[in-house]
Every structure is written in C-alpha cells, then in structure tokens.
Motif scaffolding. Sequence first.
Motif, PDB file in Angstrom:
ATOM      1  N   GLU A 166       0.830  -1.216   0.000  1.00  0.00           N
ATOM      2  CA  GLU A 166       0.000   0.000   0.000  1.00  0.00           C
ATOM      3  C   GLU A 166       0.860   1.260   0.000  1.00  0.00           C
ATOM      4  O   GLU A 166       0.546   2.225  -0.690  1.00  0.00           O
TER       5      GLU A 166
ATOM      6  N   GLY B 266      -0.447  -7.489  -8.601  1.00  0.00           N
ATOM      7  CA  GLY B 266       0.034  -6.119  -8.518  1.00  0.00           C
ATOM      8  C   GLY B 266       0.928  -5.780  -7.351  1.00  0.00           C
ATOM      9  O   GLY B 266       1.582  -4.737  -7.359  1.00  0.00           O
TER      10      GLY B 266
ATOM     11  N   SER C   2      -2.200  -2.181 -13.022  1.00  0.00           N
ATOM     12  CA  SER C   2      -3.104  -2.392 -11.890  1.00  0.00           C
ATOM     13  C   SER C   2      -3.801  -3.743 -12.041  1.00  0.00           C
ATOM     14  O   SER C   2      -4.266  -4.092 -13.112  1.00  0.00           O
TER      15      SER C   2
ATOM     16  N   GLU D 263       0.131   3.674 -11.718  1.00  0.00           N
ATOM     17  CA  GLU D 263      -0.433   2.424 -12.220  1.00  0.00           C
ATOM     18  C   GLU D 263      -1.173   2.711 -13.517  1.00  0.00           C
ATOM     19  O   GLU D 263      -1.713   3.807 -13.711  1.00  0.00           O
TER      20      GLU D 263
ATOM     21  N   SER E 135       3.140   0.420 -13.224  1.00  0.00           N
ATOM     22  CA  SER E 135       2.737  -0.928 -12.856  1.00  0.00           C
ATOM     23  C   SER E 135       1.338  -1.164 -13.415  1.00  0.00           C
ATOM     24  O   SER E 135       0.516  -0.252 -13.412  1.00  0.00           O
TER      25      SER E 135
ATOM     26  N   ARG F  61       2.235   1.654  -3.539  1.00  0.00           N
ATOM     27  CA  ARG F  61       1.225   2.142  -4.490  1.00  0.00           C
ATOM     28  C   ARG F  61       1.050   3.659  -4.436  1.00  0.00           C
ATOM     29  O   ARG F  61       0.678   4.277  -5.425  1.00  0.00           O
TER      30      ARG F  61
ATOM     31  N   ALA G  17       4.236  -3.422  -7.661  1.00  0.00           N
ATOM     32  CA  ALA G  17       4.297  -2.129  -6.984  1.00  0.00           C
ATOM     33  C   ALA G  17       5.629  -1.968  -6.261  1.00  0.00           C
ATOM     34  O   ALA G  17       6.288  -0.926  -6.362  1.00  0.00           O
TER      35      ALA G  17
END
Length: 128
Positions: A10, A90, A112, A18, A110, A13, A94
Amino acid sequence: MHLTANQLVEEARKQIREVAPGDLAALRGSAVLIDVREPAEYQTGHIADAINIPRGVLEFQVDAHPAVANASDPALSSKSCPIVVYCRTGGRAALSAVSLQRMGFTDVRSISGGITGWTDAGLPVTTR
C-alpha cells in the motif's frame, strides 16, 4: 514500526503510477514490459513480449537480464526508457516499481491488478 507485506504494498502504491490493463496499448510500442513473477508463473502465461525478471533478482538483473545472455539490454540502458512491470495481482509489481524508481528509472508504471486484471479484462496471454 513493523509493517506487514500488505502495508508495504500500500505504501508502494502511493509512490508509483499504475496503468489499467486496457490502457497499456498506448505504451506497448515504446515501453519495456517486465514480468516480475517467478519463471514457473511466467511459463503458465504472460503478456506477449514481456521480459521475465523475477522480483527477487530484479535489482541485480534489470540491466543484464538472462534473455540477452547477461549482456546489457539496450532497451534498458537509458534510465528514462518507459518501463511497465506486472506480477500476478500487482503487489510485487508495486514494490518493483518503487525499487526501479529508486535506481533512477524515471518512467516506471505498474499494471493495476497484474496479469489477473489483464486476463479479467479479456486480454490475451501467451506461453511462448
């Protein structure tokens, strides 16, 4: 403070860009596509033209991956070349994108949802 794997993902990200699976077509001609899953996962189906560099060795092999007999890949020789990474869902991608950015790559994205999001969108995979 200790973090779980999900918390690390998280955090990653929040630091990356993404791209939705369906939007990858706009980048396909210019971007290097890297599948960071393990070789056995890659062999079960991957996006055409993807280079397999497993997450565990990405930082060591990004400039000299086995697909070119450990010689530097010209496509990866420029830190400004567009790179798109993906994995199964993902998370590894990430984390990989953050590492590549920290290594000086300036145009990293990246996918998603990873290859799962790709196939859920009805997009093709290959085993060649």
